[in-house]
Design an enzyme around this catalytic site. Structure first.
Site, PDB file in Angstrom:
ATOM      1  N   GLU A  73      56.184  -2.679  23.501  1.00 51.22           N
ATOM      2  CA  GLU A  73      57.653  -2.705  23.480  1.00 51.22           C
ATOM      3  C   GLU A  73      58.186  -3.646  22.406  1.00 51.22           C
ATOM      4  O   GLU A  73      59.346  -4.077  22.456  1.00 51.22           O
ATOM      5  CB  GLU A  73      58.209  -3.111  24.860  1.00 51.22           C
ATOM      6  CG  GLU A  73      57.853  -2.178  25.990  1.00 51.22           C
ATOM      7  CD  GLU A  73      58.571  -0.827  25.949  1.00 51.22           C
ATOM      8  OE1 GLU A  73      59.219  -0.523  24.929  1.00 51.22           O
ATOM      9  OE2 GLU A  73      58.451  -0.074  26.931  1.00 51.22           O
ATOM     10  N   HIS A 155      62.393   3.441  34.689  1.00 48.29           N
ATOM     11  CA  HIS A 155      61.472   2.524  34.046  1.00 48.29           C
ATOM     12  C   HIS A 155      61.576   1.081  34.556  1.00 48.29           C
ATOM     13  O   HIS A 155      60.686   0.632  35.266  1.00 48.29           O
ATOM     14  CB  HIS A 155      61.705   2.589  32.525  1.00 48.29           C
ATOM     15  CG  HIS A 155      60.778   1.758  31.715  1.00 48.29           C
ATOM     16  ND1 HIS A 155      60.760   1.795  30.351  1.00 48.29           N
ATOM     17  CD2 HIS A 155      59.851   0.832  32.067  1.00 48.29           C
ATOM     18  CE1 HIS A 155      59.852   0.955  29.891  1.00 48.29           C
ATOM     19  NE2 HIS A 155      59.287   0.364  30.922  1.00 48.29           N
TER      20      HIS A 155
HETATM   21 ZN   LIG Z   1      58.047  -1.274  30.915  1.00 48.55          ZN
END
Ligand SMILES: [Zn+2]
Length: 217
Positions: A73, A155
């Protein structure tokens, strides 16, 4: 910062687990210093992290060789720092009650005085974008300037702050509020604070709450 930023990140990651905001390998954290962005590595348990596992990344996303692979991420974290220069820490976690809202694709409305004081409003749920995707990074970057906490549909949660503690405290507040909100909703309609009231509570906290740095300890 007197403490090694890498150790600060490890301490914060362990606090995230201790507070029940994430478990196992999930979630990721980053910290911005004048030097670079420091971020947790991809797929390593927090309890085993050592300072050399924390990855230094340029603000453009360049990772010098010989380091661990950064969190997948990374783009989302970099987007937050690009979006707002007052952000110095970003936390991404998968807390249970927030994920329940994320599954429903629903916002957390401004339902408590504490949430109003911390955010001046509720927590929006962004449309679904796959984890680690450029679309997710773009959506978060576009929203984080106005919203320091964001629910990611199907999420999890992202929070940003001036410090790691501030970002984790905010994640904890959002998770606890989401939990209470879901309990209340099971009983009946939930009252929301009007937008003007929420903004007034935020102004009160910014201007008048706590001790000023010049006051004696
Ligand atoms: Zn995540």
């Amino acid at each position: 910062m007197s403490q090694d930023p890498r150790q600060a990140l490890i301490d914060a990651a362990r606090r995230l687990v201790a507070q029940g905001l994430t478990a196992g390998l999930s979630g990721n954290l980053s910290l911005a210093t004048a030097e670079c962005i420091w971020i947790t590595p991809s797929g390593m348990p927090y309890e085993t992290l050592r300072t050399q596992d924390i990855v230094a990344v340029s603000r453009e996303g360049a990772v010098s060789p010989g380091q661990r692979r950064p969190s997948v991420e990374l783009g989302m974290h970099l987007g937050c720092y690009r979006a707002d220069a007052t952000i110095s820490a970003v936390v991404h976690a998968h807390p249970t009650a927030v994920i329940a809202l994320a599954m429903l694709g629903q916002d957390l409305p401004c339902v408590t005085d504490s949430l109003a004081g911390s955010l001046g409003g509720g927590v929006p749920c962004l449309p679904y974008a796959p984890s680690a995707s450029p679309e997710l990074a773009e959506q978060v970057a576009a929203a984080v300037g106005a919203h320091r906490a964001l629910i990611l549909a199907s999420h999890g949660l992202v929070t940003a702050g001036a410090t790691l503690d501030a970002a984790i405290d905010l994640a904890l507040l959002v998770e606890r509020t989401a939990n209470s909100y879901l309990l209340a909703r099971a009983v009946g309609p939930v009252r929301q604070l009007p937008a003007a009231v929420a903004l007034a509570r935020r102004r009160f906290v910014l201007e008048g709450y706590g001790q000023s740095p010049s006051e004696p300890q």
